[in-house]
Design a protein around this motif. Structure first.
Motif, mmCIF file in Angstrom:
data_model
loop_
_atom_site.group_PDB
_atom_site.id
_atom_site.type_symbol
_atom_site.label_atom_id
_atom_site.label_comp_id
_atom_site.label_asym_id
_atom_site.label_seq_id
_atom_site.Cartn_x
_atom_site.Cartn_y
_atom_site.Cartn_z
ATOM 1 N N ILE A 145 115.669 0.693 3.435
ATOM 2 C CA ILE A 145 114.504 1.788 3.396
ATOM 3 C C ILE A 145 113.309 1.270 2.820
ATOM 4 C CG2 ILE A 145 115.709 3.054 1.444
ATOM 5 C CD1 ILE A 145 114.638 5.593 2.921
ATOM 6 N N ARG A 146 112.204 1.744 3.360
ATOM 7 C CA ARG A 146 110.959 1.025 2.598
ATOM 8 C C ARG A 146 109.912 2.181 2.453
ATOM 9 N NH1 ARG A 146 108.810 -3.889 5.826
ATOM 10 N NH2 ARG A 146 108.098 -2.356 7.384
ATOM 11 N N GLY A 147 109.372 2.372 1.154
ATOM 12 C CA GLY A 147 108.246 3.080 1.130
ATOM 13 C C GLY A 147 106.878 2.462 1.203
ATOM 14 N N ALA A 148 105.868 2.723 1.555
ATOM 15 C CA ALA A 148 104.779 1.997 1.549
ATOM 16 C C ALA A 148 103.410 2.832 1.386
ATOM 17 C CB ALA A 148 104.320 1.162 2.554
ATOM 18 N N TYR A 149 102.314 2.142 0.776
ATOM 19 C CA TYR A 149 101.033 2.831 0.383
ATOM 20 C C TYR A 149 99.985 1.815 0.654
ATOM 21 C CZ TYR A 149 97.103 4.729 -2.238
ATOM 22 O OH TYR A 149 95.963 5.237 -2.730
ATOM 23 N N SER A 150 98.851 2.269 1.465
ATOM 24 C CA SER A 150 97.530 1.406 1.862
ATOM 25 C C SER A 150 96.328 2.071 1.529
ATOM 26 C CB SER A 150 97.830 1.057 3.325
ATOM 27 O OG SER A 150 96.568 0.129 3.518
ATOM 28 N N LYS A 151 95.474 1.390 0.767
ATOM 29 C CA LYS A 151 94.317 2.095 0.233
ATOM 30 C C LYS A 151 93.181 1.098 0.791
ATOM 31 C CE LYS A 151 91.779 3.924 -3.522
ATOM 32 N NZ LYS A 151 91.755 5.231 -3.036
ATOM 33 N N LEU A 152 91.933 1.980 1.254
ATOM 34 C CA LEU A 152 90.786 1.175 1.567
ATOM 35 C C LEU A 152 89.806 1.299 0.542
ATOM 36 C CD1 LEU A 152 88.774 0.403 3.672
ATOM 37 C CD2 LEU A 152 87.964 2.887 4.137
ATOM 38 N N SER A 153 88.949 0.160 0.502
ATOM 39 C CA SER A 153 87.736 0.101 -0.500
ATOM 40 C C SER A 153 86.830 -0.861 0.307
ATOM 41 C CB SER A 153 88.234 -0.668 -1.716
ATOM 42 O OG SER A 153 88.603 -1.968 -1.506
ATOM 43 N N GLY A 154 85.493 -0.553 -0.312
ATOM 44 C CA GLY A 154 84.165 -1.413 0.239
ATOM 45 C C GLY A 154 83.325 -0.556 1.237
ATOM 46 N N GLU A 166 110.111 4.082 6.115
ATOM 47 C CA GLU A 166 110.487 3.369 7.254
ATOM 48 C C GLU A 166 111.873 2.998 6.947
ATOM 49 O OE1 GLU A 166 106.289 1.295 7.723
ATOM 50 O OE2 GLU A 166 108.115 -0.076 7.412
ATOM 51 N N VAL A 167 112.842 3.031 8.055
ATOM 52 C CA VAL A 167 114.161 2.427 8.213
ATOM 53 C C VAL A 167 114.053 1.189 8.791
ATOM 54 C CG1 VAL A 167 116.588 2.877 8.740
ATOM 55 C CG2 VAL A 167 114.990 4.620 7.519
ATOM 56 N N LEU A 168 114.609 0.212 8.313
ATOM 57 C CA LEU A 168 114.576 -1.280 8.930
ATOM 58 C C LEU A 168 116.204 -1.453 9.236
ATOM 59 C CD1 LEU A 168 112.256 -1.302 6.513
ATOM 60 C CD2 LEU A 168 112.024 -3.561 7.542
ATOM 61 N N VAL A 169 116.324 -2.231 10.198
ATOM 62 C CA VAL A 169 117.841 -2.794 10.616
ATOM 63 C C VAL A 169 117.318 -4.294 10.991
ATOM 64 C CG1 VAL A 169 119.784 -2.938 12.073
ATOM 65 C CG2 VAL A 169 118.642 -0.643 11.195
ATOM 66 N N SER A 170 118.069 -5.194 10.555
ATOM 67 C CA SER A 170 117.751 -6.774 11.156
ATOM 68 C C SER A 170 119.231 -7.408 11.062
ATOM 69 C CB SER A 170 116.836 -7.537 10.061
ATOM 70 O OG SER A 170 117.490 -7.591 8.838
ATOM 71 N N LYS A 171 119.279 -8.489 11.687
ATOM 72 C CA LYS A 171 120.602 -9.315 11.784
ATOM 73 C C LYS A 171 120.364 -10.741 12.136
ATOM 74 C CE LYS A 171 125.125 -9.821 12.211
ATOM 75 N NZ LYS A 171 124.996 -11.323 12.314
ATOM 76 N N GLY A 172 120.590 -11.492 11.259
ATOM 77 C CA GLY A 172 120.405 -12.839 11.266
ATOM 78 C C GLY A 172 121.151 -13.720 12.163
ATOM 79 N N THR A 177 116.013 -14.356 12.823
ATOM 80 C CA THR A 177 116.230 -13.009 12.293
ATOM 81 C C THR A 177 115.454 -11.797 12.853
ATOM 82 O OG1 THR A 177 116.899 -13.623 10.033
ATOM 83 C CG2 THR A 177 116.750 -11.332 10.253
ATOM 84 N N PRO A 178 116.091 -11.156 14.187
ATOM 85 C CA PRO A 178 115.199 -10.240 14.880
ATOM 86 C C PRO A 178 115.340 -8.736 14.038
ATOM 87 C CG PRO A 178 117.202 -10.807 16.025
ATOM 88 C CD PRO A 178 117.143 -11.768 15.053
ATOM 89 N N TYR A 179 114.443 -8.070 14.006
ATOM 90 C CA TYR A 179 114.581 -6.681 13.404
ATOM 91 C C TYR A 179 113.992 -5.493 14.164
ATOM 92 C CZ TYR A 179 109.750 -7.831 11.815
ATOM 93 O OH TYR A 179 108.691 -8.267 11.514
ATOM 94 N N ILE A 180 114.286 -4.344 13.738
ATOM 95 C CA ILE A 180 113.675 -3.021 14.452
ATOM 96 C C ILE A 180 113.471 -2.129 13.224
ATOM 97 C CG2 ILE A 180 114.584 -3.569 16.790
ATOM 98 C CD1 ILE A 180 116.684 -1.469 16.333
ATOM 99 N N GLY A 181 112.750 -1.100 13.605
ATOM 100 C CA GLY A 181 112.455 -0.220 12.653
ATOM 101 C C GLY A 181 111.811 1.147 13.036
ATOM 102 N N ALA A 182 112.062 2.218 12.381
ATOM 103 C CA ALA A 182 111.000 3.401 12.801
ATOM 104 C C ALA A 182 110.750 4.204 11.524
ATOM 105 C CB ALA A 182 112.133 4.226 13.659
ATOM 106 N N GLY A 183 109.809 4.920 11.516
ATOM 107 C CA GLY A 183 109.280 5.647 10.309
ATOM 108 C C GLY A 183 108.271 6.583 10.635
ATOM 109 N N LYS A 184 107.750 7.166 9.512
ATOM 110 C CA LYS A 184 106.603 8.264 9.592
ATOM 111 C C LYS A 184 105.532 7.893 8.659
ATOM 112 C CE LYS A 184 105.632 12.704 10.837
ATOM 113 N NZ LYS A 184 105.871 13.297 12.091
ATOM 114 N N VAL A 185 104.017 8.116 9.019
ATOM 115 C CA VAL A 185 102.975 7.472 8.422
ATOM 116 C C VAL A 185 102.060 8.727 8.222
ATOM 117 C CG1 VAL A 185 100.592 6.361 8.363
ATOM 118 C CG2 VAL A 185 102.848 5.388 9.237
ATOM 119 N N TRP A 186 101.696 9.033 7.017
ATOM 120 C CA TRP A 186 100.620 10.150 6.536
ATOM 121 C C TRP A 186 99.554 9.726 6.007
ATOM 122 C CZ3 TRP A 186 105.801 9.745 5.547
ATOM 123 C CH2 TRP A 186 106.672 10.923 5.803
#
Length: 240
Positions: A145-154, A166-172, A177-186
């Motif tokens: 599971i991943r939590g992320a943040y992004s910010k603009l400047s300039g 997001e939730v990620l699943v991968s298999k080597g 190592t392919p991977y897939i995922g899904a999540g929500k962005v605010w």
């Protein structure tokens, strides 16, 4: 030192490539000409394009692990006519990035990215924290599971930040190592001009990618759909 020098060369090459591909400026100098509805459409596009994209599989890198890379992301804009009216004459937003991920104890990874859009004042900073719920092995995939943040400047006329989960699943498989995922962005998009109000878009996202490790070099590619916008990202660097 060798790795640092190569990453610097990769970053310079990606910046040159992005500059060559960019055909027009992407500064928002005419936001005041937009209606509130048009600004909402621009904000939705921008949230999809500027929200954090990890371009990495789910497996934890471990306490000695690193993932360093230079990346290019290409986002197809759903409302390019509105961007043009706002002073950003572009249909595909090209974003070069530098990525770094570091493994920590307890299956935790942290990461950061820095971006600067060619022919623009747009600069983006991204941060992430990822926890591997399942480390994965020969028989089982890795799940994180991943939590992320992004910010603009300039950009004087525009403020932006976003958070995502997001939730990620991968298999080597050997070096792949392919991977897939899904999540929500605010998102939170604030116009610094009179007559327009802040917009807070939300979007579902799905993504899929593959990481290929060739020992000295690492290559990752990812396709992301956030809202109505598609993004293709390619990252070249080192992962161990």
């Amino acid at each position: 030192m060798f790795s640092k020098n190569v990453v610097q060369v990769l970053a310079a090459s990606l910046m040159c490539s992005a500059s060559a591909l960019a055909t027009a400026g992407t500064d928002f100098t005419q936001l005041k000409t937009l209606s509130q509805s048009e600004f909402g459409r621009l904000a939705t596009d921008f949230t999809s394009a500027a929200s954090y994209k990890g371009v990495t599989p789910a497996a934890a890198t471990g306490i000695t692990g690193f993932d360093l890379g230079a990346e290019l992301s290409f986002t197809q804009l759903a409302n390019s006519s509105v961007w043009k009216k706002a002073g950003a004459d572009v249909s595909t937003l090209i974003v070069p990035k530098l990525h770094v991920h570091k493994g920590l104890p307890f299956n935790i990874d942290i990461g950061a990215s820095l971006s600067a859009v060619p022919d623009s004042d747009i600069k983006l900073m991204g941060l992430e924290a990822r926890y591997s719920l399942l480390e994965g092995n020969v028989a089982l995939p890795a799940i994180a599971i991943r939590g992320a943040y992004s910010k603009l400047s300039g950009v004087s006329q525009l403020g932006f930040d976003s958070t995502s989960v997001e939730v990620l699943v991968s298999k080597g498989f050997v070096m792949f190592t392919p991977y897939i995922g899904a999540g929500k962005v605010w998102g939170s998009v604030t116009p610094n001009v009179n007559g327009l109000q802040k917009v807070s878009p939300t979007a579902n996202k799905v993504f899929a990618g593959v990481n290929a490790n060739f020992g000295l070099m690492n290559l990752a590619a990812e396709v992301d759909r956030t809202g109505d916008n598609d993004t293709v990202s390619v990252k070249l660097g080192f992962r161990w």
